[in-house]
Design an enzyme around this catalytic site. Structure first.
Site, PDB file in Angstrom:
ATOM      1  N   CYS A 238       0.869  -1.185   0.000  1.00 37.17           N
ATOM      2  CA  CYS A 238       0.000   0.000   0.000  1.00 37.17           C
ATOM      3  C   CYS A 238       0.898   1.225   0.000  1.00 37.17           C
ATOM      4  O   CYS A 238       0.900   2.020   0.946  1.00 37.17           O
ATOM      5  CB  CYS A 238      -0.922   0.003   1.210  1.00 37.17           C
ATOM      6  SG  CYS A 238      -1.912  -1.487   1.410  1.00 37.17           S
ATOM      7  N   CYS A 359      -2.125   3.817  10.851  1.00 38.37           N
ATOM      8  CA  CYS A 359      -2.045   5.085  11.595  1.00 38.37           C
ATOM      9  C   CYS A 359      -3.344   5.237  12.388  1.00 38.37           C
ATOM     10  O   CYS A 359      -4.002   6.273  12.352  1.00 38.37           O
ATOM     11  CB  CYS A 359      -1.784   6.275  10.684  1.00 38.37           C
ATOM     12  SG  CYS A 359      -2.937   6.467   9.309  1.00 38.37           S
TER      13      CYS A 359
END
Length: 428
Positions: A238, A359
């Site tokens: 990603c 995150c």
């Protein structure tokens, strides 16, 4: 512009954000285009007011007795910018661009105590996430939230392919950068108070020459934990704009091979110029085409999955997203993560390592996802994250960073970074 005019402008911008449901960055840009008389300092101050108001929206609303944009902006000025009702009253009386005078309720809000509010309000987290965040932080909930409501520092990662921390620090000496606490190749510039402006380091010759990248220390740390070595075959599944690809290439000394892939062409587009500027020669970008990664199945030493997530760890930088997050969006991200982890496992060779990164500070996107993957893949085992930490940072992992499921969670309160989660799994 003086402070009263900046306050009025911030109220207008925040009203635009609330009414039109658009990102703060777009609303601020639109205001700047419609008010070209405003200088860079004015625009920075107005942006600070808007972001500060959103970072502490829940506790400000509790103190002021209102969620209205005016109440939130005034709360930021009165409770964190050092002004008092008396100083504001004097300034408002002398400035034709000032908002209406403060009401008695607004004056009282300057000193109102919020200790009586629920922990989730004191923490300035969305109330619907209370159970999830209490699960993540327990009795530290309020402290974690208050740290998340602060302003973020500006962090840089030195590109070891071209420079050293000393070389970059000298180039940026006018900004007084300091070494980061954990990242070995990081420099940081703490956020200033009030109307302080963030240094524009991207105009520096060092940035143009690829000596450094703007990257939060937490992102640098999880990239280092991945443990990529010279000669490895690495898949950045990603990759997005390539921030972690660049960090991996630097750690690998341009030796071995990185395959940078993302399912979204638009996210991937900036990576080409960044690779060139950073002098990266061991990264191969794979565009999202059918079968683009078929030749890598079962051959990769390290698969790095910086998974799409709610971004709850970046709420300091994007506080408007804190209040837009919904259960439906969280559920969608969980579904995306599960699918990507299943895909990632296919590319590991025997003995290979899967590095799962988000995150996010939510257990549902972190330990829970790993637990599901482990239950479906007995050939995968968690890597000792404490040992990985010692290898990456040449020190023992600080107390409190390890999660119950065997990962590591970084937060503004714990590490002074954005929120990042990392878990590593090795294929038997």
């Amino acid at each position: 512009m003086r402070l009263p005019g900046r306050i009025a402008a911030a109220i207008d911008v925040l009203s635009d954000v609330e009414t039109r449901k658009r990102p703060v960055s777009e609303a601020l840009k639109a205001w700047g285009l419609n008010n070209r008389f405003a200088g860079a300092g004015d625009r920075a101050a107005i942006g600070n007011l808007v972001y500060d108001a959103l970072r502490r929206r829940a506790s400000y609303a509790f103190a002021m007795g209102s969620h209205e944009p005016r109440a939130l902006v005034l709360a930021a000025v009165l409770r964190h910018w050092g002004e008092t009702p008396e100083t504001l009253a004097a300034m408002f009386a002398e400035d034709t661009h000032a908002p209406a005078p403060l009401t008695p309720l607004e004056q009282a809000g300057a000193h109102a105590e919020v200790e009586a509010a629920p922990d989730i309000v004191q923490a300035d987290f969305p109330e619907w996430l209370a159970s999830s965040l209490k699960r993540a932080f327990g009795s530290d909930l309020a402290a974690e939230g208050q740290a998340m409501a602060g302003r973020p520092s500006l962090d840089l990662r030195i590109n070891a392919l071209k420079a050293t921390p000393e070389k970059v620090a000298k180039s940026l000496a006018r900004f007084s950068p300091q070494p980061t606490r954990y990242a070995l190749l990081g420099l940081t510039m703490p956020a200033g108070p009030g109307d302080a402006r963030t240094p524009n380091v991207t105009t520096d010759e060092g940035y143009q020459k690829g000596w450094f990248e703007v990257q939060d220390q937490g992102s640098q740390m999880v990239s280092a934990l991945a443990g990529a070595q010279p000669g490895d075959q690495v898949l950045d599944l990603c990759a997005g704009a390539g921030g972690k690809t660049l960090a991996l290439a630097s750690a690998m000394g341009n030796k071995g091979q990185i395959f940078a892939y993302d399912s979204d062409r638009n996210r991937l587009a900036p990576i080409y110029d960044r690779l060139k500027r950073n002098g990266v020669h061991n990264a191969q970008v794979r565009a999202p085409e059918p079968g683009a990664l078929d030749d890598l199945v079962g051959k990769i030493d390290r698969v790095v999955v910086d998974a799409p997530c709610t971004g709850t760890g970046t709420w300091r930088r994007r506080p408007d997203t804190k209040w837009k997050l919904t259960p439906e969006l969280l559920a969608q991200r969980q579904s995306d993560q599960a699918a990507i982890l299943e895909e990632a496992a296919r590319y590991l060779k025997p003995g290979g390592t899967l590095v799962y990164i988000t995150c996010s500070i939510l257990p549902e996107e972190n330990d829970d996802q790993v637990a599901v993957l482990l239950s479906a893949h007995p050939e995968l085992k968690s890597v000792d994250i404490a040992a990985a930490w010692r290898s990456a940072f040449i020190t023992d992992i600080p107390p409190g960073l390890m999660t119950p499921g065997g990962g590591v969670l970084l937060t503004p309160h714990r590490t002074g970074t954005d929120g990042f989660y990392c878990h590593m799994l090795r294929k038997a």
